[in-house]
Design a protein around this motif. Structure first.
Motif, short mmCIF file in Angstrom:
data_model
loop_
_atom_site.label_atom_id
_atom_site.label_comp_id
_atom_site.label_asym_id
_atom_site.label_seq_id
_atom_site.Cartn_x
_atom_site.Cartn_y
_atom_site.Cartn_z
N UNK A 1 0.73 -8.94 4.44
CA UNK A 1 -0.54 -8.76 5.14
C UNK A 1 -0.58 -7.40 5.85
N UNK A 2 0.55 -7.00 6.43
CA UNK A 2 0.60 -5.69 7.10
C UNK A 2 0.34 -4.55 6.11
N UNK A 3 0.96 -4.61 4.94
CA UNK A 3 0.74 -3.57 3.94
C UNK A 3 -0.70 -3.50 3.49
N UNK A 4 -1.32 -4.67 3.32
CA UNK A 4 -2.75 -4.74 2.95
C UNK A 4 -3.61 -4.11 4.03
N UNK A 5 -3.37 -4.46 5.28
CA UNK A 5 -4.17 -3.92 6.38
C UNK A 5 -3.99 -2.41 6.51
N UNK B 1 4.57 -2.07 -8.78
CA UNK B 1 3.28 -2.61 -9.22
C UNK B 1 3.25 -2.65 -10.75
N UNK B 2 2.99 -3.82 -11.31
CA UNK B 2 2.95 -4.01 -12.75
C UNK B 2 1.49 -4.23 -13.17
N UNK C 1 0.46 -0.85 -2.22
CA UNK C 1 0.20 -0.33 -3.57
C UNK C 1 -0.83 -1.19 -4.29
N UNK C 2 -0.73 -2.51 -4.13
CA UNK C 2 -1.71 -3.41 -4.76
C UNK C 2 -3.10 -3.16 -4.20
N UNK D 1 -6.64 -1.73 -6.08
CA UNK D 1 -7.94 -2.39 -6.07
C UNK D 1 -9.02 -1.50 -5.48
N UNK D 2 -8.70 -0.78 -4.42
CA UNK D 2 -9.68 0.14 -3.83
C UNK D 2 -10.10 1.23 -4.82
#
Length: 317
Positions: A187-191, A310-311, A158-159, A163-164
């Motif tokens: 890291x997995x969620x980001x990838x 997400x805040x 979600x973060x 940003x994207x």
């Protein structure tokens, strides 16, 4: 106990249920029994009760460190959750050996133990004392243990999507230390979020959860326009590094953290971050452990995931 029962006009069994925190007592009766206990100065004798029941009503908490914000907040939340269930809490550090921590807990005759975060990774490799019931916080679902963890991957995704959405070519990541389940999941969620958007993942800048690590990451991220930090402390250090280099947040660089520590709203600028519900995490872990101790769950769930949120604050546009 018989004197309390007579004063409250109830049976000894009802007094026992109130003392042991059983939900099978209606509120009016519970209030009457508690008033009688207060008037008579009655206190349960923990040692005598342990001899009678075979349980100490004490649970252990195993950590490798309390220096991290997550562990210290989990300690407070776990102590509160245990007290609500009528259990005392014994803290044991396992800086050198989880096996030694388990031995110390067994010698103190605790009924069970919670293992936190970094210490959880050490559990599968050791033999625990017979009868020591365990619930671990932050471990893989296939570890063969009863596990509770936050939705680290979902929060990180979600973060990254947030940003994207700002139109950046990619999102950089200041990751946590190797061997940390939480760091690996974030890291997995980001990838996965980058992959779903068809964006290549840049190299991870590795940190150790500290603000100093975030500050040092600033040099490696001198040209980044969007950064997801694996925790708020590293985001704090990064914000300082960016300010010293003359880069404005969020105009030049957008930053998102993880945890939502109480101070995050007072960073400069206030930090957009992923909130972990430490109270819900601790309550669920204690609930599962007490259920095992008291025989309420014949087959406990292998893994329980606590949602994250997400805040949005001023470090993102």
């Amino acid at each position: 106990m018989a004197t309390v029962a007579a004063a409250a006009g109830v049976s000894g069994q009802t007094v026992s249920r109130v003392v042991n925190g059983s939900p099978r007592v209606d509120p009016e009766t519970r209030d009457r029994v508690e008033r009688a206990m207060a008037d008579l100065g009655y206190r349960p004798h923990r040692a005598a009760r342990a001899l009678r029941t075979g349980r100490s009503h004490t649970i252990g908490l195993v950590v490798t460190t309390l220096a991290t914000v997550g562990n210290s907040r989990m300690l407070q939340a776990t102590a509160e959750a245990a007290a609500e269930r009528g259990y005392a809490l014994m803290l044991v550090t396992a800086r050198d050996s989880v096996a030694d921590a388990f031995t110390r807990l067994a010698e103190q005759e605790v009924d069970g133990a919670l293992v936190l975060n970094e210490a959880s990774a050490l559990v599968p490799a050791v033999e625990r004392p017979a009868g020591l019931r365990l619930v671990v916080v932050d471990a893989p679902a296939d570890s063969g243990l009863v596990v509770v963890h936050s939705d680290h991957a979902g929060g990180a995704a979600a973060a990254t999507r947030r940003l994207l959405a700002g139109g950046h070519a990619t999102v950089h990541h200041v990751g946590g230390p190797e061997g940390s389940f939480a760091a690996a999941e974030r890291e997995r969620g980001w990838r996965e979020a980058l992959q779903a958007a068809g964006v290549d993942a840049p190299p991870v800048v590795r940190g150790d959860w500290s603000a100093e690590a975030g500050y040092l990451a600033g040099e490696a991220l001198a040209t980044a326009s969007a950064v997801f930090c694996a925790n708020d402390q590293m985001a704090l250090g990064l914000l300082r590094a960016l300010a010293e280099s003359g880069r404005r947040v969020p105009q030049d660089v957008e930053v998102v953290g993880f945890d939502d520590v109480p101070e995050a709203a007072n960073f400069r600028p206030p930090l957009t971050t992923v909130r972990q519900d430490f109270a819900a995490l601790a309550h669920r872990a204690v609930e599962l452990l007490v259920a095992e101790i008291e025989g309420e769950h014949a087959d406990p769930p292998a893994s329980t995931v606590v949602p994250t949120v997400l805040v949005s604050r001023s470090s993102t546009r």
